[in-house]
Design an enzyme around this catalytic site. Structure first.
Site, short mmCIF file in Angstrom:
data_model
loop_
_atom_site.label_atom_id
_atom_site.label_comp_id
_atom_site.label_asym_id
_atom_site.label_seq_id
_atom_site.Cartn_x
_atom_site.Cartn_y
_atom_site.Cartn_z
NE ARG A 1 -2.60 0.09 -0.52
CZ ARG A 1 -3.96 -0.35 -0.05
NH1 ARG A 1 -4.92 0.54 0.29
NH2 ARG A 1 -4.08 -1.57 0.56
CE LYS B 1 -3.11 -1.86 -3.68
NZ LYS B 1 -2.41 -3.27 -3.55
CG HIS C 1 5.08 0.69 0.04
ND1 HIS C 1 3.42 1.14 0.24
CD2 HIS C 1 4.97 -0.31 0.54
CE1 HIS C 1 3.04 0.26 0.32
NE2 HIS C 1 3.52 -0.79 0.51
NE ARG D 1 -0.20 0.76 2.54
CZ ARG D 1 -1.17 0.68 2.96
NH1 ARG D 1 -2.03 1.74 3.72
NH2 ARG D 1 -1.79 -0.35 2.89
CG HIS E 1 -3.70 -4.68 4.38
ND1 HIS E 1 -2.80 -4.84 5.61
CD2 HIS E 1 -2.89 -4.02 3.51
CE1 HIS E 1 -1.81 -4.43 4.85
NE2 HIS E 1 -1.79 -3.84 3.90
CE1 TYR F 1 3.76 -3.56 8.08
CE2 TYR F 1 1.55 -4.47 7.75
CZ TYR F 1 2.83 -3.65 7.39
OH TYR F 1 2.57 -2.72 6.24
#
Length: 318
Positions: free
Chosen positions: A172, A196, A264, A267, A290, A299
């Site tokens: 990210r 995150k 983004h 990525r 994730h 995806y």
């Protein structure tokens, strides 16, 4: 027109001083303790400001902590209905509800409210949207050092290094800009990334990414301590995402790329191209950081024609 700053946002928000004080502390904790991105914190600030404004009209006065504590699911549904009527989409509503839940949980942890009401409200069903990946040829154009438009060599090298980390390692943009020399202190083929929620993961660093970062570090005119961010702005401060986003806009125009070619999107392209090259979802989930496999599974729905185009090739930068 420039967006309102923190002080103006405080004036725009409507709430009793005790509520506003707790809200300030909560927002600070999101950035400092949970390490949420500035973009997410700003969004949560707007969402809670709008909710307090809604409650002021709903209660005929600025809400107190006792009013927050007495919230019912119907109050939250009423707020979401008002936002939906104003044109907010499912993603915006879902993010708003997530922000309110976070604020109420913060108050609950401090013995000031009950978050059960927010937990009883279902998040709006999100429409499935497929990532807009660049082709491998487009991505390579973007990350090639001599494609950078900056006049100063060290800034061109910096931009190339950041963009290569997004595409070559799946980072990210906030993760890339938070990297410190200490994050590169392990094996030369790996990189420590803080994502995150402050979660740390180790990702492989392909040769092209390692070379791009090394080139930048040799050219960078600023001394950087082991725990300081390595990517710097023109005046030596930490590099901000907006600078890279503006650079990407210039590259789009210069290279004739679509508007979907954003930082983004690099990525997204990393994940899409790895999947096309035979990577499994679990591994890609770990590389992207994730929390849920369901986030990565989007995806699998990427346009099959694009996957076939690059099917027999592994990651182009490997």
């Amino acid at each position: 027109m420039k967006p309102p700053g923190p002080m103006m946002n405080e004036l725009l928000a409507i709430g009793h001083p005790e509520v506003m004080a707790e809200r300030r502390r909560w927002l600070a904790s999101l950035a400092e303790e949970r390490r949420l991105s500035e973009k997410t914190v700003d969004a949560y600030e707007r969402d809670t400001r709008q909710f307090l404004t809604f409650l002021t009209g709903h209660l005929a006065g600025p809400p107190r902590l006792s009013d927050i504590c007495a919230l019912r699911p119907a109050d939250l549904r009423g707020f979401l209905a008002q936002r939906r009527k104003g044109g907010a989409g499912a993603r915006t509503l879902g993010r708003g509800l997530a922000g309110l839940r976070s604020f109420l949980r913060y108050l609950e942890r401090n013995g000031l409210a009950n978050a059960a009401g927010a937990g009883a409200v279902r998040s709006p069903k999100q429409p499935k949207s497929l990532p807009k990946a660049l082709t491998d040829r487009e991505a390579l154009k973007v990350v090639t050092a001599d494609a950078q438009l900056a006049e100063e060599p060290w800034i061109a090298a910096r931009n190339a290094a950041v963009l290569t980390l997004l595409y070559g390692c799946g980072l990210r943009i906030a993760e890339a800009l938070d990297l410190t020399p200490a994050d590169f202190s392990g094996p030369v083929t790996s990189l420590r990334v803080t994502g995150k929620g402050g979660k740390t993961r180790i990702v492989p660093m392909i040769a092209a990414a390692a070379e791009a970062v090394e080139t930048y570090r040799k050219l960078c005119p600023y001394h950087i301590e082991p725990e300081e961010p390595i990517f710097r702005g023109a005046r030596g401060a930490k590099l901000q995402p907006a600078i890279i986003q503006r650079e990407m806009q210039k590259l789009r125009a210069a290279l004739g790329l679509p508007d979907s070619a954003t930082p983004h999107a690099l990525r997204h392209s990393f994940a899409t191209h790895l999947l096309a090259g035979g990577g499994d979802l679990r591994t890609i989930q770990e590389l992207l950081g994730h929390a849920s496999l369901s986030t990565t599974q989007v995806y699998t729905g990427v346009d099959s024609a694009r996957l076939l185009e690059i099917y027999d090739r592994a990651h182009p930068r490997a």
